[in-house]
Design an enzyme around this catalytic site. Sequence first.
Site, PDB file in Angstrom:
ATOM      1  N   ARG A  41      -9.043 -18.821  -6.855  1.00 56.83           N
ATOM      2  CA  ARG A  41      -7.732 -19.469  -7.004  1.00 56.83           C
ATOM      3  C   ARG A  41      -7.860 -20.995  -7.037  1.00 56.83           C
ATOM      4  NH1 ARG A  41      -4.144 -15.377  -3.341  1.00 56.83           N
ATOM      5  NH2 ARG A  41      -3.653 -13.997  -5.062  1.00 56.83           N
TER       6      ARG A  41
ATOM      7  N   GLY B 217       2.101  -9.637  -7.618  1.00 53.80           N
ATOM      8  CA  GLY B 217       3.530  -9.382  -7.459  1.00 53.80           C
ATOM      9  C   GLY B 217       4.343 -10.016  -8.565  1.00 53.80           C
TER      10      GLY B 217
ATOM     11  N   GLY C 193      -3.388  -6.895  -8.035  1.00 58.88           N
ATOM     12  CA  GLY C 193      -4.568  -7.090  -7.208  1.00 58.88           C
ATOM     13  C   GLY C 193      -5.662  -6.057  -7.392  1.00 58.88           C
TER      14      GLY C 193
ATOM     15  N   LYS D 242       1.747   4.539  -5.277  1.00 60.69           N
ATOM     16  CA  LYS D 242       3.095   5.119  -5.208  1.00 60.69           C
ATOM     17  C   LYS D 242       3.921   4.848  -6.447  1.00 60.69           C
ATOM     18  CE  LYS D 242       4.284   5.528  -0.427  1.00 60.69           C
ATOM     19  NZ  LYS D 242       5.393   5.260   0.457  1.00 60.69           N
TER      20      LYS D 242
HETATM   21  P1  AMP Z   1      -1.134  -0.016  -5.842  1.00 59.69           P
HETATM   22  O1  AMP Z   1      -1.213  -1.109  -4.823  1.00 59.69           O
HETATM   23  O2  AMP Z   1       0.150   0.728  -5.820  1.00 59.69           O
HETATM   24  O3  AMP Z   1      -1.581  -0.453  -7.218  1.00 59.69           O
HETATM   25  O4  AMP Z   1      -2.178   1.077  -5.346  1.00 59.69           O
HETATM   26  C1  AMP Z   1      -3.554   0.861  -5.280  1.00 59.69           C
HETATM   27  C2  AMP Z   1      -4.139   1.895  -4.379  1.00 59.69           C
HETATM   28  O5  AMP Z   1      -3.878   3.183  -4.902  1.00 59.69           O
HETATM   29  C3  AMP Z   1      -5.647   1.828  -4.238  1.00 59.69           C
HETATM   30  O6  AMP Z   1      -5.961   1.440  -2.942  1.00 59.69           O
HETATM   31  C4  AMP Z   1      -6.115   3.249  -4.516  1.00 59.69           C
HETATM   32  O7  AMP Z   1      -7.077   3.714  -3.599  1.00 59.69           O
HETATM   33  C5  AMP Z   1      -4.854   4.052  -4.377  1.00 59.69           C
HETATM   34  N1  AMP Z   1      -4.903   5.313  -5.126  1.00 59.69           N
HETATM   35  C6  AMP Z   1      -5.189   5.483  -6.419  1.00 59.69           C
HETATM   36  N2  AMP Z   1      -5.191   6.789  -6.725  1.00 59.69           N
HETATM   37  C7  AMP Z   1      -4.908   7.468  -5.609  1.00 59.69           C
HETATM   38  C8  AMP Z   1      -4.770   8.854  -5.294  1.00 59.69           C
HETATM   39  N3  AMP Z   1      -4.953   9.792  -6.221  1.00 59.69           N
HETATM   40  N4  AMP Z   1      -4.453   9.171  -4.019  1.00 59.69           N
HETATM   41  C9  AMP Z   1      -4.278   8.224  -3.085  1.00 59.69           C
HETATM   42  N5  AMP Z   1      -4.387   6.901  -3.325  1.00 59.69           N
HETATM   43  C10 AMP Z   1      -4.690   6.530  -4.568  1.00 59.69           C
END
Ligand code: AMP
Length: 408
Positions: free
Chosen positions: A47, A388, A365, A209
């Site tokens: 950064r 974000g 990220g 999620k």
């Molecule tokens: P996000 O911050 O919503 O982009 O989520 C990123 C996180 O999603 C990472 O830490 C991954 O380990 C997790 N992730 C990806 N696929 C899966 C899965 N099938 N089950 C649980 N966590 C997941």
Amino acid sequence: MVRDGANVAMMKKLGFEGFDPAGGKVLMRVDFNVPLDKERCITDDTRIRAALPTINRLLELGAGVILMSHLGRPKGRIDQTFSLRPVADRLADLLPVPVKFAQDSVGPDAQKKASKLQPGEVLLLENLRFNPGETDNDAGFSAGLAGLGDLYVNDAFGTAHRAHASTVGVTAHFNECRAGLLMQRELEFLGTLLGKAESPFVAILGGAKVSGKVDVILNLLGKVDILILGGGMIFTFLQVHGMKIGTSLLDEDSTDVVKEITLKAKESSTQLVLPVDCIVAKEFSDKSDKKEVLVTDIPDGWMGLDIGSKTVVRYCEILNGARTVFWNGPMGVFELPSFAGGTRAVCQAVAEATDKGAKSVVGGGDSVAAAQQMGFAERISHISTGGGASLEFMAGRDLPGITALANV
Ligand code: AMP
């Protein structure tokens, strides 16, 4: 507005054309929110390096540069754990001129050092968030900051989605406000995606999620040709589509919105693509038993932790034909080597599409970290610095920091 990408006039207004800061003091918001270890040593200076082009340009243009940033979440109190002093030292190694450091942001030390600052010199203020006025967008704190400089530049895309004193309140005090070179690049790349992206435009969204990505998914329906989904969020889709998902991640609060997305996708020109197979494991562990199954055959007691090989082939074929790609979110639990294969394959496919002339943007990220760890970052057209902020932008929301700049 700016996000249409078509708005060349706006980009011109925010860019450096006709900007003459010679002899003046530029107050510049940067994002120096770097990771520090227990000894307060910087573990990644990306950064700081990202801000160098704008700082150097302003110095070349004959300005004195007053830099301001937050670091961590000191919650409005002075906490030396979050001091920007180590950043000043690192910055001094990277710039051709010495870097002065003020022990406060609007207090006597900042005022004294800012008033004495000469063209070609650099001053870094102490952490803005040592003062509660920063996150409160307080009028007095904004005025205090603005009083230090003659012109304002915002190069902190990563905080543009926050209406804080240093990103929003301060702009009311300047006749001239510009976006820094890093911010300009972000707006150009992300703006093009939502404006005049070349077809086929493929978006690939993953992550944990559904709830974190709903607005982006909804905004991209009708804008992208193909929307590919992966990661933990797919299991909520699969369950809504009547499949058994074992112990896979389920975002129960998002089942209604998943129905809405599915319906809207059918009515839109966007093809929504879900995995056909996945890697399942008994436990959330690298050492767990694992196997590949069709998404229609997820056994009870097993959880899906990555996309499967048939899905990988399909996704890579789609990406291979893309002219524009936006990727956010890993395809699986990429932090565990056993479940990193899908993310690696997709990342490689994005890099290969870019090699063939596609424009690719990676935002957020975890996907940025994956692209860097897996060695593909250099082959992506643009890696967005603001996780974000880039998601908010792609969800079609106005970013207060950009709107404030544009309204001056
Ligand atoms: P996000 O911050 O919503 O982009 O989520 C990123 C996180 O999603 C990472 O830490 C991954 O380990 C997790 N992730 C990806 N696929 C899966 C899965 N099938 N089950 C649980 N966590 C997941």
